[in-house]
Write a protein that holds these residues in place. Sequence first.
Motif, short mmCIF file in Angstrom:
data_model
loop_
_atom_site.label_atom_id
_atom_site.label_comp_id
_atom_site.label_asym_id
_atom_site.label_seq_id
_atom_site.Cartn_x
_atom_site.Cartn_y
_atom_site.Cartn_z
N ARG A 201 0.83 -1.21 0.00
CA ARG A 201 0.00 0.00 0.00
C ARG A 201 0.87 1.26 0.00
NH1 ARG A 201 -3.12 -3.48 3.52
NH2 ARG A 201 -5.14 -3.94 2.55
N HIS A 205 0.83 4.07 -2.90
CA HIS A 205 0.62 5.49 -2.59
C HIS A 205 1.76 6.35 -3.14
CE1 HIS A 205 -0.64 9.05 -0.38
NE2 HIS A 205 0.60 9.18 0.08
N ARG A 209 0.59 9.32 -5.55
CA ARG A 209 0.56 10.66 -4.96
C ARG A 209 1.50 11.59 -5.71
NH1 ARG A 209 0.18 15.18 -3.09
NH2 ARG A 209 0.03 15.76 -0.88
#
Length: 270
Positions: A201, A205, A209
Amino acid sequence: MNDEQDLFAASLRTLLSDHAGPAVVRAIEAGGPHQALWQTLQSSGFVDALLPEARGGAGLDLGQAFGLLALCGEFALPVPLGETLLARGLLAQAGLARPEGPITLAGQALDDGARLVCTGVPCARVASHVLLRHLDRCALLSVADARVEATGLAQELTLSWPLAAWQRAPAWPGALPPLRELQAVLYAAQMAGAMRAAFERSLQHANERQQFGRPIGKFQAIQHQLSVMAELVFASRMAARLGCQGPVQTPDPLRAALAKARCSEAAAEV
């Protein structure tokens, strides 16, 4: 790991993705009903993965079941699938009856002169039985017969039984199961699974991002943190897998201790 064992883990992953998502986990941890999830898991047959094929199981040994145990941690499963899988395998090998419902493990207890007390029993709130070892005895006890005290953690309870009930429980035939070593390798596998999920995860991200017009994963500082995290995650997974090598009734004590220590140390950093 061969293709057949990969299929076991892949099948369980699909099942958990469909039935044990974050909303379900949070609801059960908050005190909601767990029966629907447990019935799904039990009817799938994964609880009997360690039983011989002649008895309706998959005939896996402890090392071959590593992927299943790790998935329990990866999905933060709020029911004791891993504990039940191990307990039912031990009961089958001992020739003892295997009760329906979730079973948890307790590798030690305190005799206070009147009752046998087990503190911090994992998943006790949703378990129907506890496989307990104390000194030179091991027995399966019903949670319904226990005095229950909350510990402050979501699924843990302190359970106690009258000494007379403990002494009346059927004696374990043959050599006693190494419950503390089995708990060590189980928790190591679950921590390894949870750390892998956290890493995946985090990596996702970092790639999604955006900051200053590019993914934050392109920044050297973030790349360094991810590389350290990857090293911890995969070293821990290797240690946990090595700890699970061997038959369920005789895990290697040193490997079990090293697996638990390595994963516990890494989990605090990951």
